[in-house]
Design a protein around this motif. Structure first.
Motif, PDB file in Angstrom:
ATOM      1  N   CYS A  62      -3.202  -2.680  10.053  1.00  0.00           N
ATOM      2  CA  CYS A  62      -2.614  -1.352   9.840  1.00  0.00           C
ATOM      3  C   CYS A  62      -2.969  -0.446  11.026  1.00  0.00           C
ATOM      4  O   CYS A  62      -4.122  -0.369  11.451  1.00  0.00           O
ATOM      5  N   PHE A 117       2.992   6.781   5.358  1.00  0.00           N
ATOM      6  CA  PHE A 117       2.783   6.963   6.798  1.00  0.00           C
ATOM      7  C   PHE A 117       4.017   6.532   7.591  1.00  0.00           C
ATOM      8  O   PHE A 117       4.403   7.178   8.561  1.00  0.00           O
ATOM      9  N   CYS A 131       0.860  -1.188   0.000  1.00  0.00           N
ATOM     10  CA  CYS A 131       0.000   0.000   0.000  1.00  0.00           C
ATOM     11  C   CYS A 131       0.895   1.236   0.000  1.00  0.00           C
ATOM     12  O   CYS A 131       1.584   1.503   0.986  1.00  0.00           O
ATOM     13  N   SER A 153      -9.496   5.364   2.780  1.00  0.00           N
ATOM     14  CA  SER A 153     -10.296   4.151   2.570  1.00  0.00           C
ATOM     15  C   SER A 153     -11.143   3.821   3.790  1.00  0.00           C
ATOM     16  O   SER A 153     -12.061   3.008   3.713  1.00  0.00           O
ATOM     17  N   PHE A 154     -10.820   4.450   4.925  1.00  0.00           N
ATOM     18  CA  PHE A 154     -11.591   4.235   6.148  1.00  0.00           C
ATOM     19  C   PHE A 154     -12.188   5.552   6.645  1.00  0.00           C
ATOM     20  O   PHE A 154     -12.456   5.722   7.831  1.00  0.00           O
ATOM     21  N   LEU A 170       0.242   4.280   0.471  1.00  0.00           N
ATOM     22  CA  LEU A 170      -0.036   5.205   1.572  1.00  0.00           C
ATOM     23  C   LEU A 170       0.578   4.698   2.878  1.00  0.00           C
ATOM     24  O   LEU A 170       1.066   5.480   3.698  1.00  0.00           O
ATOM     25  N   LEU A 171       0.583   3.379   3.057  1.00  0.00           N
ATOM     26  CA  LEU A 171       1.224   2.818   4.245  1.00  0.00           C
ATOM     27  C   LEU A 171       2.719   3.162   4.241  1.00  0.00           C
ATOM     28  O   LEU A 171       3.288   3.524   5.276  1.00  0.00           O
ATOM     29  N   CYS A 204      -5.089  -4.445   5.791  1.00  0.00           N
ATOM     30  CA  CYS A 204      -5.601  -3.263   6.504  1.00  0.00           C
ATOM     31  C   CYS A 204      -5.972  -3.619   7.949  1.00  0.00           C
ATOM     32  O   CYS A 204      -5.908  -2.765   8.837  1.00  0.00           O
ATOM     33  N   PRO A 207      -3.957   4.939  -1.153  1.00  0.00           N
ATOM     34  CA  PRO A 207      -4.244   3.742  -0.357  1.00  0.00           C
ATOM     35  C   PRO A 207      -4.547   2.565  -1.264  1.00  0.00           C
ATOM     36  O   PRO A 207      -5.082   2.732  -2.368  1.00  0.00           O
ATOM     37  N   ARG A 208      -4.178   1.398  -0.839  1.00  0.00           N
ATOM     38  CA  ARG A 208      -4.515   0.181  -1.579  1.00  0.00           C
ATOM     39  C   ARG A 208      -5.068  -0.812  -0.564  1.00  0.00           C
ATOM     40  O   ARG A 208      -4.329  -1.611   0.023  1.00  0.00           O
ATOM     41  N   PRO A 209      -6.367  -0.760  -0.341  1.00  0.00           N
ATOM     42  CA  PRO A 209      -6.959  -1.615   0.706  1.00  0.00           C
ATOM     43  C   PRO A 209      -6.769  -3.095   0.387  1.00  0.00           C
ATOM     44  O   PRO A 209      -6.815  -3.515  -0.774  1.00  0.00           O
ATOM     45  N   GLN A 241      -5.502   3.349  10.161  1.00  0.00           N
ATOM     46  CA  GLN A 241      -6.815   3.397   9.519  1.00  0.00           C
ATOM     47  C   GLN A 241      -7.491   4.750   9.745  1.00  0.00           C
ATOM     48  O   GLN A 241      -8.176   5.260   8.861  1.00  0.00           O
ATOM     49  N   CYS A 244      -6.652   7.098   7.069  1.00  0.00           N
ATOM     50  CA  CYS A 244      -6.681   6.540   5.720  1.00  0.00           C
ATOM     51  C   CYS A 244      -8.013   6.854   5.028  1.00  0.00           C
ATOM     52  O   CYS A 244      -9.082   6.563   5.572  1.00  0.00           O
TER      53      CYS A 244
HETATM   54  S1  SF4 Z   1      -5.628   1.053   6.217  1.00  0.00           S
HETATM   55 FE1  SF4 Z   1      -5.192   2.437   4.492  1.00  0.00          FE
HETATM   56  S2  SF4 Z   1      -3.043   2.976   4.764  1.00  0.00           S
HETATM   57 FE2  SF4 Z   1      -3.399   1.144   5.990  1.00  0.00          FE
HETATM   58  S3  SF4 Z   1      -2.868  -0.557   4.629  1.00  0.00           S
HETATM   59 FE3  SF4 Z   1      -5.094  -0.222   4.422  1.00  0.00          FE
HETATM   60  S4  SF4 Z   1      -5.300   1.156   2.644  1.00  0.00           S
HETATM   61 FE4  SF4 Z   1      -3.165   1.250   3.320  1.00  0.00          FE
END
Ligand code: SF4
Length: 307
Positions: A268, A46, A40, A276-277, A42-43, A265, A259-261, A271, A274
């Motif tokens: 993670c 972060f 991901c 996606s959340f 975005l991960l 996740c 983000p790539r859910p 969240q 993110c």
């Molecule tokens: S919660 Fe968001 S930042 Fe974390 S792994 Fe999933 S998509 Fe990526």
């Protein structure tokens, strides 16, 4: 099944690179951070750019403790590496870890004696899983918790800490990684194999031999997963790593980390930030991505924490 000492021959690299990084090196990448970006983007941001803190979980702390015990176990004379000796190391190693990383103590509430006792018992249970698959009295690791690095594409330093490296009398290499997590193995296996191939590439480029075996030891399930890489595969893997770094550089230049859910996740810590959340990432740091030669958190916060 009890794992055997490594004995087989391995392939030889035609063109091993020097262990001394050339002055052209301008960035570094660890397997954990590379795997973050693959998992991901975005991960990755972060963790490596925003450098957001992640509080260790009980599961991660257990992994740290078990890694520490297994590292110390090999300090003992071979005949003394018994399940009882490993069990005797658990509490002292936990005390040492708490002293060195006081935040670990906060995993349990003040006055809670049952929680820590159960925690230590569960760590001992994972060690039983270890002894079900290996007999450490028959092993003399060449390296434990060792930092290894190599330069690829003339300018990218790849580096990481391997749990253990066994070297057979004929020079065959076996990379061993302990997996202590309780999460479903299939959710992490690709990431674990990516990490091991990363180490295999580093070893090939620095020692001129392709490791004979890449071994994952799943302590909870008392199972061994062996993988045998070959030189052609590592050439392709090297291209993948370089392409991954180029993609990271592009994302940095564009400040664009999406983000790539996925199933990961669930593990993670971010969240709440993110999209996606329903969250919003913090502004991209004014300082940019920082020093590309300092691959943030190239060492997991604690060994075993990246599982
Ligand atoms: S919660 Fe968001 S930042 Fe974390 S792994 Fe999933 S998509 Fe990526």
């Amino acid at each position: 099944m009890t794992a055997e000492p490594v004995t087989d021959a391995q392939e030889t690299c035609d063109n091993p690179s020097s262990a001394v990084p050339p002055p052209t090196v301008r960035a570094s990448l660890s397997p954990s951070r590379a795997a973050d970006f693959k998992t991901c983007p975005l991960l990755y941001r972060f963790r490596s750019i925003d450098r957001l803190p992640e509080r260790p979980t009980v599961e991660q702390a257990r992994g740290t403790l078990v890694h520490a015990v297994l590292e110390r176990l090999f300090d003992l004379p071979a005949a003394a590496r018994t399940p009882e000796s490993a069990g005797d190391l658990v509490a002292p190693q936990w005390d040492r870890l708490i002293t060195e990383q006081p935040e670990l103590a906060s995993l349990f509430a003040d006055g809670d004696t049952a929680g820590p006792a159960e925690f230590l018992r569960s760590a001992a249970g994972l060690l039983e899983g270890y002894f079900a698959v290996e007999d450490p009295r028959r092993l003399e690791p060449a390296e434990r918790e060792a930092l290894i690095s190599a330069v690829v594409d003339e300018e990218l330093l790849i580096r990481g800490y391997l749990d253990r490296l066994d070297v057979a009398p004929d020079g065959a290499l076996r990379v061993v990684d302990y997996k202590t997590g309780g999460a479903p193995r299939e959710a992490f296996e690709a990431r674990a194999l990516f990490q091991l191939k990363f180490y295999a590439l580093v070893l090939w480029r620095t020692r001129g031999v392709v490791p004979r075996v890449l071994r994952l030891l799943y302590l909870k399930d008392a199972e061994v997963c062996d993988y045998t890489p070959d030189a052609d595969e590592l050439v392709r893997f090297e291209r993948t790593v370089v392409a991954l770094w180029q993609a990271i550089e592009q994302a940095i230049a564009r400040q664009d980390f999406r983000p790539r859910p996925s199933r990961l996740c669930d593990w993670c810590s971010h969240q709440a930030l993110c999209p996606s959340f329903g969250g919003t990432p913090p502004p991209f740091p004014a300082s940019g991505a920082g020093d590309p030669l300092t691959d943030a958190r190239s060492r997991p916060v604690v060994p075993g924490a990246d599982e």
